[in-house]
Design a protein around this motif. Structure first.
Motif, PDB file in Angstrom:
ATOM      1  N   HIS A   1       0.854  -1.190   0.000  1.00 57.31           N
ATOM      2  CA  HIS A   1       0.000   0.000   0.000  1.00 57.31           C
ATOM      3  C   HIS A   1       0.883   1.231   0.000  1.00 57.31           C
TER       4      HIS A   1
ATOM      5  N   ALA B   1       1.777   4.334   1.812  1.00 59.59           N
ATOM      6  CA  ALA B   1       1.604   4.771   3.202  1.00 59.59           C
ATOM      7  C   ALA B   1       1.305   6.264   3.227  1.00 59.59           C
TER       8      ALA B   1
ATOM      9  N   TYR C   1       1.505   7.194  14.076  1.00 54.14           N
ATOM     10  CA  TYR C   1       1.016   6.468  12.904  1.00 54.14           C
ATOM     11  C   TYR C   1       0.768   7.423  11.739  1.00 54.14           C
TER      12      TYR C   1
ATOM     13  N   GLN D   1       3.927   8.130   9.996  1.00 53.11           N
ATOM     14  CA  GLN D   1       4.390   7.025   9.170  1.00 53.11           C
ATOM     15  C   GLN D   1       3.627   6.933   7.855  1.00 53.11           C
ATOM     16  N   HIS D   2       2.557   7.705   7.723  1.00 51.87           N
ATOM     17  CA  HIS D   2       1.731   7.655   6.515  1.00 51.87           C
ATOM     18  C   HIS D   2       1.777   8.979   5.759  1.00 51.87           C
TER      19      HIS D   2
ATOM     20  N   TRP E   1       3.432  -4.099   3.025  1.00 48.44           N
ATOM     21  CA  TRP E   1       4.053  -2.815   3.378  1.00 48.44           C
ATOM     22  C   TRP E   1       2.983  -1.735   3.373  1.00 48.44           C
ATOM     23  N   PRO E   2       2.924  -0.810   4.356  1.00 48.83           N
ATOM     24  CA  PRO E   2       3.951  -0.466   5.333  1.00 48.83           C
ATOM     25  C   PRO E   2       3.855  -1.194   6.665  1.00 48.83           C
TER      26      PRO E   2
ATOM     27  N   GLN F   1       7.067  -2.010   8.456  1.00 52.37           N
ATOM     28  CA  GLN F   1       7.910  -0.997   9.077  1.00 52.37           C
ATOM     29  C   GLN F   1       8.136  -1.309  10.555  1.00 52.37           C
TER      30      GLN F   1
END
Length: 318
Positions: free
Chosen positions: A8, A10, A47, A50-51, A258-259, A262
């Motif tokens: 995906h 992120a 989170y 991270q996206h 993924w992600p 991570q």
């Protein structure tokens, strides 16, 4: 050559905030049980941070470091249950732009929801042709069965374009519905569309006894390994090895999700352990490894198509 059949982008442009908050709440519940739960806001912010890979640059960097030549980008349609920043057309356009930014690195499976009706099926077909989409991505936990007859117009469009159907199975965000994500619910559709390939996303991790049974006895049902590194006990190398010794290696597609990885050291570390570690491929024939790490994915993907939806090189009368 390694191909990743389950990734995906992120990006908060594609993942609804409500989905991320669901993931955070489930994590906090586990951490709270042992007295180590951080503040919810801090976890949500972590989170969200991270996206922010909106153009998939970080994903491509990890693929390069891990030796992954190409990957499938999955685009779930959460729009009927969770508000997102972009509608389906917007997400299709943005993923097309990502492919233009990183030529030759991605295939794209575009989402759908049968509750959008025949109009939704026509929109999916139009977007598939406009952006040379490679497959259909379904997320039954949003509240529908993958064998719902309302999906059949979508399946007809996929059959006409020889595109696979990727179906999420197993657990997900806690606010979504788990019963529609049971793998047996694909059986009716698999029988009604015997020439259409169905890939059970996470099928190598969740309900493996059932997914292996389906893959063995339904020639058009495959399963993938997405999320394999997220097992709570951390024993994923042994789990993958057991999966790869079931005699189904011609029906299993390797994917990382993924992600998600991570949290497990990133794609380079995971792939090094998969490919070069002592456990995952112990006792697995070398020819099977080639199928698992890319050959099977190539077998289910559609022929290369131009933007009109025709197979590349086909004449106007084809």
């Amino acid at each position: 050559m390694i191909l990743d059949g389950h990734c995906h982008v992120a990006s908060t442009d594609f993942v609804p905030r409500a989905f991320i908050e669901d993931v955070v709440d489930s994590m906090r519940a586990r951490l709270a049980a042992v007295g180590r739960a951080p503040a919810r806001e801090a976890l949500v912010d972590s989170y969200l941070a991270q996206h922010q890979d909106h153009h998939a640059d970080r994903l491509v960097a990890e693929m390069d470091a891990a030796g992954v030549a190409r990957a499938v980008l999955l685009v779930p349609d959460f729009g009927m249950v969770m508000a997102g920043r972009l509608d389906l057309a917007g997400m299709a356009r943005r993923h097309h732009e990502i492919r233009q930014r990183h030529p030759g690195r991605f295939w794209v499976y575009l989402g759908a929801d049968p509750r959008r009706g025949e109009r939704g099926a026509r929109e999916f077909a139009d977007l598939a042709d406009r952006y040379a989409v490679d497959g259909l991505k379904l997320y039954p936990p949003c509240g529908y069965s993958p064998s719902d007859p309302a999906l059949y117009p979508y399946y007809e469009e996929c059959r006409a374009r020889r595109m696979p159907v990727f179906v999420h199975i197993g657990p997900t965000a806690r606010s979504l519905s788990f019963p529609p994500a049971h793998p047996l619910l694909i059986d009716r559709a698999a029988r009604d569309f015997p020439d259409l390939v169905f890939v059970l996303g996470h099928g190598g991790v969740s309900h493996v006894d059932v997914t292996a049974y389906l893959a063995q006895h339904r020639r058009n049902v495959y399963l993938d390994t997405g999320g394999f590194a997220g097992t709570p006990d951390g024993d994923w190398p042994a789990r993958l090895n057991r999966l790869f010794r079931l005699g189904l290696n011609h029906k299993i597609i390797f994917g990382t999700d993924w992600p998600l990885n991570q949290l497990s050291g990133g794609m380079p570390r995971l792939l090094d352990r998969v490919v070069h570690g002592p456990e995952v491929f112990a006792g697995v024939p070398r020819g099977d490894r080639a199928l698992l790490l890319g050959g099977n994915l190539l077998r289910v993907l559609p022929p290369a198509r131009d933007r009109s939806g025709r197979e590349a090189g086909a004449g106007a009368a084809s």
